[in-house]
Structure formats: C-alpha cells, structure tokens
Design a protein around this motif. Structure first.
Motif, mmCIF file in Angstrom:
data_model
loop_
_atom_site.group_PDB
_atom_site.id
_atom_site.type_symbol
_atom_site.label_atom_id
_atom_site.label_comp_id
_atom_site.label_asym_id
_atom_site.label_seq_id
_atom_site.Cartn_x
_atom_site.Cartn_y
_atom_site.Cartn_z
ATOM 1 N N UNK A 144 1.815 7.932 11.684
ATOM 2 C CA UNK A 144 2.861 8.620 12.452
ATOM 3 C C UNK A 144 2.418 8.850 13.895
ATOM 4 N N UNK A 166 2.758 5.561 15.631
ATOM 5 C CA UNK A 166 4.206 5.354 15.791
ATOM 6 C C UNK A 166 4.746 6.179 16.968
ATOM 7 N N UNK A 190 -1.006 8.608 6.400
ATOM 8 C CA UNK A 190 0.339 8.703 6.972
ATOM 9 C C UNK A 190 0.327 9.467 8.291
ATOM 10 N N UNK A 197 0.132 6.705 -9.376
ATOM 11 C CA UNK A 197 -0.849 7.089 -8.340
ATOM 12 C C UNK A 197 -1.549 8.403 -8.702
ATOM 13 N N UNK A 235 3.315 17.945 0.363
ATOM 14 C CA UNK A 235 2.555 17.018 1.215
ATOM 15 C C UNK A 235 3.324 15.724 1.401
ATOM 16 N N UNK A 236 3.379 15.261 2.639
ATOM 17 C CA UNK A 236 4.083 14.007 2.882
ATOM 18 C C UNK A 236 3.145 12.822 2.690
ATOM 19 N N UNK A 237 3.639 11.817 1.991
ATOM 20 C CA UNK A 237 2.939 10.544 1.924
ATOM 21 C C UNK A 237 3.995 9.456 2.020
ATOM 22 N N UNK A 238 3.612 8.222 1.883
ATOM 23 C CA UNK A 238 4.616 7.155 1.991
ATOM 24 C C UNK A 238 4.263 6.041 1.034
ATOM 25 N N UNK A 239 5.144 5.851 0.058
ATOM 26 C CA UNK A 239 4.929 4.751 -0.881
ATOM 27 C C UNK A 239 5.636 3.509 -0.355
ATOM 28 N N UNK A 240 5.432 2.404 -1.078
ATOM 29 C CA UNK A 240 6.017 1.149 -0.604
ATOM 30 C C UNK A 240 7.446 0.994 -1.118
ATOM 31 N N UNK A 248 5.872 4.792 -9.478
ATOM 32 C CA UNK A 248 4.768 4.584 -8.546
ATOM 33 C C UNK A 248 3.968 5.875 -8.350
ATOM 34 N N UNK A 293 0.796 -1.218 0.000
ATOM 35 C CA UNK A 293 0.000 0.000 0.000
ATOM 36 C C UNK A 293 0.837 1.280 0.000
ATOM 37 N N UNK A 294 0.241 2.319 -0.579
ATOM 38 C CA UNK A 294 0.752 3.672 -0.405
ATOM 39 C C UNK A 294 -0.102 4.353 0.662
ATOM 40 N N UNK A 295 0.559 4.980 1.627
ATOM 41 C CA UNK A 295 -0.162 5.790 2.597
ATOM 42 C C UNK A 295 -0.333 7.187 2.023
ATOM 43 N N UNK A 296 -1.556 7.587 1.790
ATOM 44 C CA UNK A 296 -1.818 8.953 1.357
ATOM 45 C C UNK A 296 -1.640 9.879 2.573
ATOM 46 N N UNK A 297 -1.591 11.192 2.338
ATOM 47 C CA UNK A 297 -1.249 12.094 3.442
ATOM 48 C C UNK A 297 -2.076 11.881 4.719
#
Lengths: 574, 574
Positions: free
Chosen positions: A51, A54, A47, B117, B67-72, B113, A40-44
């Motif tokens: 966090x 975490x 995330x 997206x 904007x921060x997000x997180x991909x795999x 990626x 998966x990608x965490x969208x803003x």
C-alpha cells in the motif's frame, strides 16, 4: 499495532521453494504466503508495504496531472480480436468463458479497453491530451512463475495510457512520465537505471525505456557506460563504430591467399581456438538464418554473438530463425559447423561491422572437416552489406560518449514507458475532431509500473545477513518498539507510554508485546527490518531505553525524551 | 481538480440500458461506464466515491481490531473440492483453466483460502481470536446482471473472517462486527436496517444479519415493526403467536357438522372467494409437498402463503418441493385444487398456527369439484403438528414487542454477517491446540460488505429530480467551484484564488473551468451533486460569490471571506 495478535509468522528456516534472496526474505519475515505457484496472499505486514508503494505511485502520478480511474479485470474477447492480440498474445493470456460461453480474458494490460472507452467519451481536440491510469491486479499465466513477486501470475500493476493530437504532445507527456518514474523509483529507495529498450508484446513506434532495478537476480542484461549515463538492454544496445574504423581501409595486402586447413570434427569456435591455438576474435563465425523464408548468412567475429533482434530489424522481417541442418547443407553444400562467407552462393550475406574491421582471419570452408585461413574481408568475401548485428560485449566503447567502456549489469524491469503511436487507435478507430472538424487518429503512449514487483526489487537491494533493511518510505512500520520482558510491569508501562505518544504523532509503531525470549524478539526484529528499534529493557525504571537504527546498526542509550525526539526527527523530518 | 480536462462525461439523455434511478444517475453523472453486462469501468468521479467508501470501511474495520490482508483472486479448485463448494456453487462461480489445464475459480468469497491459511499459520489458542479482512474485487457470474453496480459480475467487496476457540468468543466478535457495520452504514449516509436473515450459500450454524438499505428497487422484502426495532427478511420473519391464542381453546361447538358443497372447477382461493362470497381467511388452504421423498400436507389460512424455508427447517429436510398432479391424485384421491385436511390419509399433516386459531372454515373435500364447509380445526382434522410455517403479512403483530404491526419494505442487501461455526474449519481441518495441548476445531465467523453496491444504494436514497445529492462523507469532491464565464478575467482570478485557498485547507474542490454556458454548468453541477456549490459570477469584482447547499437548496450571497468560512465550517467541522 501489537505484534502478539498480528499474523506475522516469521520463519527461522529458509523455505525450500525460494531461490532468490527477496523471495526468501518475504517468506521468512511473514510478508506473503504462496497459495499456488505464482499466486500469493499478502499478510498484514506485506500489504502495508504494498500500500505504501501504491501510494507513492499514486501521489506522483497525480502530481504529473494524470487522472486515476479503474477498469475491469474481465475484458470481452471481441476487443482483443479487434487489435489481433487474441491470437498474438499466446498462452500467457488467461482466457475463460462466462455462463453463456462468451469468451473473456483476465486483463494483463488494458490498451483495448481504455482506447475503446476514450474513443466513446472524447471526440474533440479540446479535450486532449489526457493521461489516465489505474492501479490494479493483473493476470499473466507465466510458463514458469518464480522468484516470489518478481514473476507471478497475479500481480499489482500501475498502468497509464495517454492520448494526444500529435507526436509532439505525446513526446511531452512521455518526458513527464520519464521524470515521474524517476521520482517514484527514487522515493521507494531503489538503485535503478532508465534503459533504452525494445517494445516487446505491447509494441509501438517510438521511444521506450525500461526502468531497471540493478540486482544480480535480474532476468535482463543491461549494458551501462562506466563514464556517461548511457544504458540499454543488451538486445537493444548499439555497438560503437570505433572497432570498424578499419572497415573503410583497403583489405590487407600483406596476407597470402587463403588456403584450406584440415579441421576434422572441429565445428565450434571453442574447438577451433583450442585446436589452432588462435584467439576467438580471429575467426569469422558464420550462421545461416531463414529470414521471411529466405536464407541469409550472417558473419560475426568469433568472440561475438548475433543479435537476432537487430537482424530482424535490418530486414524488417516478420519471421527469423536459425536454418536447420538440411537447409544448411542445401545452401552451403557442407554440414553445420563448416559454413563460411568465402564463395558462398544461393544466399544473402550480412557482415557485422566488427568483422569488417578484422584484417585477416579464419572461416569455415563450406566443406566437411575444412576451414580456410588467411581469409581477408573485402578481398575473399564481399562487404556489400555491413551492419551492426551483434550483441555488445563488456569492454566495448560506449556508443554514446565514445569514451567510456560498456559494463554489464543484471536488472529487474520494474517500469516501462512507451511511445505507442497509433498501434491501438488505428484498429479500434479511436479518432478525434481537429480544429477543422476533421477526424484524426489519436496518438497514444502507455506507461506501466510493477507495483508488487517493486517490493521484491527493494528486498534484493535492501538487506543484510540478518534480514530486511526497509527504506523509511515504504517500511511497513517506522518503529519497532520492544519491551524485553512483558511480565515486567515497569517495562510494559514505559513501552505503552511511548507507544501511545509516538502514535499520537502519526508515527507507525509495531510493538512486540509477545511473551518471548529477548533473543527471539531481537532476531525477529532484525529480520523484519523496521528502520528504528527502541528496546525497553532493564533500565526502563531509570527512564533509559536503547535506540537503534537498522540500516547503520548505530545504537545508543537515551532517555525517553531523547528517544522520542530522535524518532520524530528521523521519521517525520524525512 | 479542474473539470475541463477531466473525463467527466455527463449525459442529458437517460441511457436506455438503465432501469433504476441509481443506474441512470451513475451513467448520467459520469461515474461509471459499462464494458459488458455487469462489468464496469469507474471513471475518475466514480472511483473517488468508491475509494471514500472503501476508506470508511477500512477505518472502521481497523478500529474494531481487525487486520487487513489481501488474498488472491485466483483460487485453485482443490480447495473448493475440499469444502464441496465446487459442486454446490453452480454457474455463478467463474471457473477457468490455467495453461497446464489446472482448474481455478475467480474468488466470489474466500472462506476456503483464509481457512487454509489460518490453519497453516496459527496453531495455538494463544493467538486466537483473530479477525482478518480484505477489500478486493470479486467475481460472480450472475444469470442476469442488472441495476448497474447493484448486481454486477465484477464488484468490490470487503470480506472478513474471524477465528475463535469458542462460540462465546465468536459471539463477542459478531457483536463487535454488528456495531462496526452500523457505524459504517451510518457514516456513508444510508438509511438501513440490520435484518435477521437466512444464511444462503455461505451457510453456517448461528446468528446472521443482513444490513438492508431501504429502497423501493431492493430485491428483498423486509418485515419491519412500526413500533420496536424488529426487522427480518420475509422468509425469516416469525409470525407472532397472538393469532393462535385460540388454538388451545376448545374447538367450536357452535358449528354444525361439516358438509359437502358443490364447487365445480373452483380450484383457487380467489375463485372460492368470488363464488362463495366469503373472506379469504376463512379458507383452509392445503398444499401437498414432497419432503425428503415423503408426502406432507400443509394447511395455511386462505390469505396466507406457505414459507417453504420454515417448512424445510421444521423437518430438517434436505429436499422439499410441491407435489406434482400425479402424486396429489395418488395421495388424496382428488385432482389438484380440491385437497383438504379432513379425512386425509397416507400423508403427514402440518397445520399453521394461524389455522389453529380459526373457529370454523372451508376446506377442499379431497374429491373433484367439492369443498367442505363448517370445518372445525381440532374436531374435523388433527392439530397434532401445529407450527409457524407461513410468511408474515403486513399488519401482523410484531413477534418481538408484541405491540407494533409488521410493515413491508424493500431492501438492498449491502452487508451480511454470519456466525459460521465449523462449516469450513471441519472439512479443511483447521484446528488449534488448546490449553491442554489438545487439538480443537476452530470456530469461525464471516462478515461481508458490498463496497461498490453501497454506491448504488446511496444513489437510490440520495437524489432529487435534478440529480445526485451526495452525503458529505463520500462525495467525490466537497465543493463545486464555478466561475460562470471563464473568459472574464476577474471571475477567473477570484475563482483561482478560492480554489487554491480551499485546497490548502485540505478541502476537495472541483472547479468547472470549462468554456460552457452558465445553464450547462449549473445543470451539470446539480446532476453531479457535490454538497456545496460556489458560483463566481458578475459580482466577483465586488468580492461577492454565491454559496449554495445542494441538499437544502439554500443559497446566499457572501463575501469571499464569508464563503471561505462557511465552507470550512461545513466541510471540516463534520
């Protein structure tokens, strides 16, 4: 943050790929997007939640005295050969070769790496105990990734490892972790139970508890007492001895001698129940296992199931499986479905405690199409080896308080703590010098939390028909500020002022500055589920806004000043 | 934090595996440990530094509106096939198969990626521009991992990607990122230069800058003006036109006609210089290339080097390589070492600007063992194609201000920003609907920072003979508090009070509560290099402690109150 430019794609439709509520909600509310199955990608928005979880984990771990470090994802295969896990772990372990054809794994856990590091860097009892942890992306090539973040192939874990000079010291840290985990799961707003569990692939020698979040979609069954705080995994839950009080009593002398009854093609308990018109619990269900290459016949009550883990433990066995049809015929002389404990030779016999408590019952005759009735345990078959080898069932007496009744719940495993002992320190030869300069093997514990899985678990518990209801502690923003009409200058001005003022207080505000219809904004707002919604609408000119609490639905009209005070009280007074 | 239980293994010996200062220091000061080549564990002290750098990057990126997000980490190969990078990337790309034999890569960057997206989630010009980023562990299977965190196989990156409706919009975000990167590198305390650079594997169409940290161990050569702020990678630096002022002038009429001179076995410029006793710059060095399968002769001054990148750009060529001996003989009729521009047929001829500025010189005769002297450019060989095709050299006039001189520095690339254009959006077909509901291709930029590499770069710049000198902004702790003798109750009491009081102010304190000799503690303290050291020693009973600044070495005896004020002023007044 301003919603207009944010990547926050909400969905009206329920995505087809999602089976469970949490997965549907995280897709619909724009928290995550799937790249491939289990990844998966965490969208803003997602995330931000991740966090927050975490950080709660980090704060509580630090408070407990654990030290944070960070190991690598890549681990050389050599280390996994040392502990034997290269072979034991199976296809869930992600393996790869580097450009020099050297084998590596992508870490699913880090026992090997940390034990090897601590072996290198710590050699005196004076430096022990220590407890180190990391919060890191982990990999497990699940056969069937599913349920969104619940069972993914790439996920965020907190894993901790403690090293000790003695089991007493391990026990202290274990207790501290038990306390810390309770604090963490309480802070993220979960209803959960610490549950006695089996060690699984990580292995170990001592205590271990799973922290189970109660939810219908959970993949594990937990036995919980309705009276005391007893809780155990189904496979681990002990059957109370009360049902076997009669076991010590003399066999029934009332019963006539057993006799054969013709039961053509009647092989299962269900079939017997309907054919003979008797209760399932009056049957002696008998199964033949092969335990470390030897046959073992096992008798449980017709309404009970064999617990293979208990059986394996009983024999301290390496392998255990149900016998195939050929073996059954060879050992019992009859086809599958007609096996019984009476007159059985060529095999060991284990009888469940509950069976020993039955006065008289029906069993297979070890002959095709025949059963025996009036079978009396202890008279017609030996009660030499009686043990707890069944799964508990709902309604069983609690083995702990002996008063309450067992109830079943489904649970999502979000944490797991282990007293590992020397499982890893022995093969890796991690030793320390004791007070007498003598080398001793380090004693270890390990402690995991599924950080990303917690997000799924919270969603399973915290939602209503309209969407998510975030606990304040992990909400992506605390306040959703909605100017109803962004073309209305007064509304925009009032909203902007409140936006700035709240943020100056350190409050996290999402402002819906989109040029959308009010209905769309409110629907999205319910779906996203921030704890407080402030709507700036037609009464903005009079300095009046609507204040609404997502969880209770409570809504009231307030002056700007009142709204500001309500919000700061609710958010900062937490 | 208390040092006694901390995993902070300092080393007196310089580890053999480390070649460069930063690597030595990070091993000696217990910041990291190597697991295998190019793969490291961050020990608690190192992780604190990494997190501080990460937070500075995050703060500045957020401030810029990204904007921060997180991909795999895991990326399906299909995406890499779409852009062709599966084939182009080479063995540095870590590839693996999942349990179903499906190909994956471990992400070294995430253009595929993110483009995929954004294509899915954003379809209107109204939602653009956006700039998204992540801070994530990346993988690159370096052929020769080295220099600690400088060139690792697993490392922490910040990567950002922006999406636009126009090149003007891209340019605005690029400028914003340029500003943001300057802010980040200033905050982490680095001496650096943004440098015009070549795009490399990421590719792209527009501007791009590398943020180069100046350090002798840097793997790149940077040309920097000693007068203005011009800076460029060696391969990208433009040679100033001043040297070719004479190019437009009439060829030298003073010079007699060229004539052959016998130069047996004299094939290199060095050999010619020593045989003929002339300056290198009077030779016309001529090389034969094969550019897209066609021969191209290239003439540069004897003291200059051909810049193959410029040559390739000049011909907009796909392939370019030096001709082999056979080709040289075939085209020029002479063996390698005697090629020259005079009378050359069967090949294109490109002359460097600086050559065009030479009045008269020496060149190969295209005949074994002969050169020509009195060769005049424009008279004896054509100046039809004159271009900048050489590397700049130190002392060249700056191409920007035309006043300063070029100096060479070594640089560590810690950041890189690109105007990508449509390199990824075209193959992935990422489009948006414009004001007229017409589909247009998105324009992209991308922006990377080597978060873990910054730690190495800082260490290269901030150290002295005794160890690290951390900048306050990324020091793992701000204060090192050292009770000299932990068996002295007064010292311990005073230290504990200060410890508590400083921490209450939010100051990060490492207290050396180890039972070690003073010399060991001070040596470790210098090595670890926290900005402020407070020593609680024999005068503790009188309320006097020693306050020392690591960077300046400045040291003074202060009362507890004074010390407290100095520290809070220095740390919190930053």
């Amino acid at each position: 943050m301003r919603q207009n430019r944010m990547i926050l794609p909400t969905l009206r439709e329920v995505p087809k790929e999602a089976e469970v509520t949490s997965h549907k909600l995280m897709l619909r509310a724009g928290l995550v997007r799937q790249l491939v199955a289990g990844v998966y990608t965490y969208l803003p928005l997602g995330l931000r939640v991740l966090k927050k979880i975490e950080n709660i984990v980090r704060e509580e771990m630090n408070k407990s005295g654990a030290q944070e470090l960070q190991m690598s994802v890549l681990q050389p295969a050599e280390l996994w050969h040392e502990t034997g896990r290269w072979d034991d772990y199976g296809p869930e372990l992600v393996r790869l070769k580097d450009r020099h054809s050297r084998d590596f794994v992508l870490g699913p856990t880090h026992e090997e790496v940390i034990t090897s590091l601590i072996k290198q860097e710590i050699n005196s009892y004076k430096k022990l105990p220590i407890n180190v942890y990391q919060i890191q992306t982990k990999f497990r090539d699940e056969r069937r990734p599913r349920f969104g973040l619940m069972r993914g192939r790439e996920f965020l874990m907190k894993d901790a490892y403690s090293f000790h000079t003695s089991y007493e010291s391990l026990s202290e840290t274990y207790d501290e972790m038990y306390k810390t985990y309770n604090a963490i799961f309480n802070r993220v707003g979960l209803k959960f139970r610490p549950v006695q569990a089996n060690a699984g692939a990580i292995g170990g020698s001592g205590r271990n508890h799973e922290f189970m979040v109660l939810a219908d979609v959970g993949e594990d069954t937990i036995a919980i007492c309705d009276h005391c705080d007893y809780a155990a995994n189904l496979e681990q839950a002990e059957a109370h001895g009360a049902e076997v009080a009669a076991a010590g009593a003399a066999p029934s002398t009332e019963a006539p001698a057993f006799e054969k009854i013709h039961t053509p093609n009647t092989k299962t308990i269900d079939q017997l129940v309907s054919t003979l018109g008797l209760e399932a619990q009056t049957f002696f269900k008998t199964l033949l296992y092969v335990v470390d290459d030897k046959p073992v016949a096992v008798v449980v009550r017709g309404d009970h199931e064999v617990n293979e883990l208990k059986l394996k433990d009983l024999f301290d066995a390496k392998t255990l499986e149900l016998a195939d049809d050929a073996t059954i015929e060879r050992v019992t002389g009859a086809p599958t479905g007609f096996i019984g404990p009476v007159g059985l030779k060529n095999t060991a016999l284990v009888v469940d405690k509950a069976v020993a408590g039955v006065q008289v019952g029906v069993a297979g005759a070890n002959e095709r199409d025949y059963h025996l009735q009036n079978v009396v345990p202890g008279r017609d078959f030996a009660l030499e080896r009686v043990a707890d080898i069944r799964n508990v069932v709902e309604g069983d007496t609690c083995p702990s308080c002996k008063e309450g009744k067992i109830e079943f719940y489904r649970g999502i495993e979000c944490g797991h703590i282990f007293e590992l002992g020397t499982k890893y320190s022995v093969p890796i030869n991690a030793t320390f010098l004791d007070e007498n300069q003598k080398a001793q093997t380090m004693i270890m514990g390990c402690y995991g939390i599924g950080v990303s899985r917690i997000m799924s678990a919270v969603l399973e518990q915290s939602h209503d028909d309209n969407g998510i209801v975030w606990p304040l502690s992990i909400a992506p923003f605390q306040v959703h500020l909605i100017p109803v009409n962004v073309k209305d200058e007064t509304q925009v001005k009032v909203a902007e002022q409140l936006y700035t003022r709240l943020q100056q207080q350190g409050i996290e505000v999402l402002m819906d500055d989109r040029d959308e219809r009010a209905g769309v904004k409110f629907k999205d707002s319910d779906l996203i589920g921030l704890p407080v919604r402030v709507t700036v609408g037609k009464m903005a000119g009079d300095g009046i806004v609507e204040f609404k609490v997502r969880q209770t639905g409570e809504s009231k009209e307030l002056t700007l000043e009142q709204a500001f005070e309500e919000i700061t009280g609710l958010v900062l007074g937490q």
